[in-house]
Write a protein that holds these residues in place. Structure first.
Motif, mmCIF file in Angstrom:
data_model
loop_
_atom_site.group_PDB
_atom_site.id
_atom_site.type_symbol
_atom_site.label_atom_id
_atom_site.label_comp_id
_atom_site.label_asym_id
_atom_site.label_seq_id
_atom_site.Cartn_x
_atom_site.Cartn_y
_atom_site.Cartn_z
ATOM 1 N N PRO A 1 8.534 4.696 9.055
ATOM 2 C CA PRO A 1 9.607 4.384 9.145
ATOM 3 C C PRO A 1 9.931 3.997 7.445
ATOM 4 O O PRO A 1 11.074 4.329 6.966
ATOM 5 N N HIS A 2 8.810 3.775 6.666
ATOM 6 C CA HIS A 2 9.099 3.716 5.294
ATOM 7 C C HIS A 2 8.455 5.138 4.528
ATOM 8 O O HIS A 2 7.882 4.790 3.384
ATOM 9 N N PHE A 3 8.656 6.110 5.138
ATOM 10 C CA PHE A 3 8.647 7.357 4.495
ATOM 11 C C PHE A 3 9.743 7.596 3.337
ATOM 12 O O PHE A 3 10.930 7.956 3.706
ATOM 13 N N ILE A 4 9.601 7.415 2.152
ATOM 14 C CA ILE A 4 10.450 7.497 1.383
ATOM 15 C C ILE A 4 10.980 8.693 0.843
ATOM 16 O O ILE A 4 10.400 9.603 0.758
ATOM 17 N N ASN A 5 12.343 8.772 0.984
ATOM 18 C CA ASN A 5 13.126 10.236 0.894
ATOM 19 C C ASN A 5 12.608 11.318 2.072
ATOM 20 O O ASN A 5 12.720 12.450 1.684
ATOM 21 N N GLY A 6 12.180 10.611 3.078
ATOM 22 C CA GLY A 6 11.673 11.498 4.043
ATOM 23 C C GLY A 6 12.520 12.891 4.599
ATOM 24 O O GLY A 6 12.114 13.938 4.435
ATOM 25 N N GLY A 7 13.924 12.734 4.508
ATOM 26 C CA GLY A 7 14.846 13.840 4.692
ATOM 27 C C GLY A 7 15.120 14.630 3.764
ATOM 28 O O GLY A 7 15.400 15.791 3.803
ATOM 29 N N GLY B 1 0.262 0.197 7.835
ATOM 30 C CA GLY B 1 0.606 -1.089 7.951
ATOM 31 C C GLY B 1 2.337 -0.911 8.037
ATOM 32 O O GLY B 1 2.807 -0.071 7.692
ATOM 33 N N ALA B 2 2.861 -1.887 8.716
ATOM 34 C CA ALA B 2 4.086 -1.844 9.049
ATOM 35 C C ALA B 2 5.028 -1.827 7.931
ATOM 36 O O ALA B 2 6.383 -1.413 7.879
ATOM 37 N N ASN B 3 4.451 -2.309 6.631
ATOM 38 C CA ASN B 3 5.263 -2.492 5.412
ATOM 39 C C ASN B 3 4.599 -1.542 4.358
ATOM 40 O O ASN B 3 5.083 -1.559 3.231
ATOM 41 N N ASP B 4 3.718 -0.666 4.797
ATOM 42 C CA ASP B 4 3.096 0.367 3.692
ATOM 43 C C ASP B 4 4.238 1.162 3.315
ATOM 44 O O ASP B 4 5.380 1.432 4.324
ATOM 45 N N LEU B 5 4.377 1.996 2.253
ATOM 46 C CA LEU B 5 5.099 2.960 1.678
ATOM 47 C C LEU B 5 4.435 4.292 1.824
ATOM 48 O O LEU B 5 3.235 4.494 1.376
ATOM 49 N N ASN C 1 0.874 -1.163 0.140
ATOM 50 C CA ASN C 1 0.047 -0.125 0.017
ATOM 51 C C ASN C 1 0.973 1.081 0.070
ATOM 52 O O ASN C 1 1.862 1.193 0.615
ATOM 53 N N ILE C 2 0.605 2.378 -0.799
ATOM 54 C CA ILE C 2 1.419 3.415 -0.739
ATOM 55 C C ILE C 2 0.331 4.600 -0.489
ATOM 56 O O ILE C 2 -0.781 4.861 -0.938
ATOM 57 N N TRP C 3 0.799 5.493 0.481
ATOM 58 C CA TRP C 3 0.025 6.623 0.941
ATOM 59 C C TRP C 3 0.768 7.917 0.522
ATOM 60 O O TRP C 3 2.053 7.767 0.316
ATOM 61 N N VAL C 4 -0.039 8.822 0.135
ATOM 62 C CA VAL C 4 0.612 9.842 -0.469
ATOM 63 C C VAL C 4 0.193 11.071 0.441
ATOM 64 O O VAL C 4 -0.907 11.434 0.648
ATOM 65 N N LEU C 5 1.079 11.927 0.815
ATOM 66 C CA LEU C 5 1.139 12.821 1.785
ATOM 67 C C LEU C 5 0.560 14.258 0.822
ATOM 68 O O LEU C 5 1.333 14.626 0.146
ATOM 69 N N GLY C 6 -0.790 14.436 0.945
ATOM 70 C CA GLY C 6 -1.571 15.281 -0.024
ATOM 71 C C GLY C 6 -2.323 14.586 -0.945
ATOM 72 O O GLY C 6 -2.081 13.519 -1.396
ATOM 73 N N ASP C 7 -3.502 15.513 -1.168
ATOM 74 C CA ASP C 7 -4.346 14.837 -2.209
ATOM 75 C C ASP C 7 -4.652 15.910 -3.182
ATOM 76 O O ASP C 7 -5.964 16.061 -3.567
ATOM 77 N N GLY C 8 -3.758 16.633 -3.770
ATOM 78 C CA GLY C 8 -3.958 17.392 -4.819
ATOM 79 C C GLY C 8 -3.933 16.539 -6.181
ATOM 80 O O GLY C 8 -4.258 15.353 -6.165
#
Length: 361
Positions: A73-79, A48-52, A8-15
């Motif tokens: 922990p799986h926020f890709i490119n978080g920094g 979920g623990a394995n979500d992105l 599952n992939i969650w997107v921060l923002g819904d534009g």
């Protein structure tokens, strides 16, 4: 046969970028969920623990939802997002890894107007360190009228030398989890009042710059251990490129790939995040992309046989991106006819961009 478990992939923002990511994920069997982080909410997401987690924007307000997503922990490119969202740290990165950019300096509390003009020339562009986009957050200084640095811009902005560029181009590429980079052809862009109005790609005369641009963006993505799509906007000065801005996400200038490539930028981003195979990017046709900015929906656009409409379903406001048109530019005569028709249907501010597309096809 063993079933394949897709993340599952969650997107921060819904534009609109999140919506187009969701659409691109469906054929891949990916569950993409854009999240509204602008509306205050005490809700908790069933992560979920394995979500992105990815993001469609570089900055976001702090809320329970944005914190839950950005601290996963799986926020890709978080920094990377916060580093590139601040123009000071973005420019510092480019200098550190020796990627060419416009001469600049931090506008601190001590610098004088005279020092800026002496170091950067007679025309200097102030840019807010964070938050400015589509021409916002910018302020020009001119030595000829002795314009002064506004007090509320000190420590909050950088100063850049005015660049007499030949053209504006951008490169959209992606880096996968194995460190391999993938690129679309360079794109030719036209901005008006700081807002992207039109893009044309691919363009044969830009091919000599492709290797140089790819080397620059590869160095940037590798230095950040970046995974996913990144856009690099550049000024072209003859055979040289200067980086103007970086966007750690899918980008407006890459919308042409929805018609022009067998894997568009949104699908490419998702493939990289989910560690799915990325074959060689195959171009289907040349595309002219026209941003629809502050204009009402016009059903006549649907009658253009060589054109695809992407309408974002947003409230129409002046200066707001509400959709875009992708026009198949393979046949120059047919493209000219379509642009001529659009000149009749779109407001006056579109006359110059549509002429520009016709002149550069």
């Amino acid at each position: 046969m063993t079933s394949i478990s897709m993340p599952n992939i969650w997107v921060l923002g819904d534009g609109q970028l999140g919506a187009m990511m969701k659409h691109a994920g469906q054929p891949l069997g990916l569950n993409i969920t854009p999240v509204d982080i602008m509306t205050p909410s005490d809700a908790r997401l069933p992560l979920g623990a394995n979500d992105l987690i990815t993001a469609e924007r570089e900055q976001w307000p702090e809320s329970s939802l944005s914190l839950q997503l950005s601290q996963h922990p799986h926020f890709i490119n978080g920094g990377v997002f916060t580093r590139l969202a601040d123009r000071y740290s973005q420019k510092s990165l480019l200098d550190d890894i020796q990627v060419a950019t416009a001469p600049w300096r931090l506008v601190d509390s001590n610098v004088s107007n005279a020092e800026l003009f002496q170091q950067l020339g007679e025309r200097v562009l102030l840019k807010r360190r964070t938050g400015g986009y589509d021409g916002k957050g910018q302020h020009w200084l001119n030595a000829s009228n002795n314009s002064a640095i506004p007090n509320d811009w000190r420590e909050l902005s950088i100063a850049e030398q005015a660049i007499a560029f030949d053209e504006e181009v951008s490169l959209v590429g992606a880096r996968d989890a194995n460190g391999q980079c993938h690129f679309y052809p360079l794109m030719l862009n036209l901005h008006q009042d700081g807002i992207l109005m039109a893009t044309l790609a691919p363009l044969a005369r830009l091919k000599p710059l492709q290797a140089k641009a790819q080397a620059m963006l590869s160095r940037i993505m590798n230095s950040l251990d970046y995974v996913g799509v990144m856009a690099m906007e550049c000024f072209r000065l003859g055979d040289d490129l200067l980086v103007n801005e970086l966007a750690p996400r899918v980008h407006n200038s890459g919308h042409w790939t929805q018609m022009g490539c067998h894997i568009n930028q949104f699908e490419l981003h998702l493939r990289a995040l989910a560690n799915l195979a990325i074959p060689e990017l195959s171009i289907k046709c040349q595309v002219a992309m026209v941003n629809l900015i502050g204009v009402e929906y016009d059903p006549r656009w649907l009658s253009l046989a060589n054109t695809e409409l992407y309408w974002y379903g947003k409230e129409v406001r002046p200066g707001r991106k509400v959709g875009h048109l992708n026009i198949n530019a393979t046949d120059p005569e047919r493209l000219s006819e379509t642009l001529k028709t659009l000149k009749l249907w779109l407001p006056s501010q579109y006359q110059a961009p549509l002429t520009w597309l016709d002149d550069n096809k």
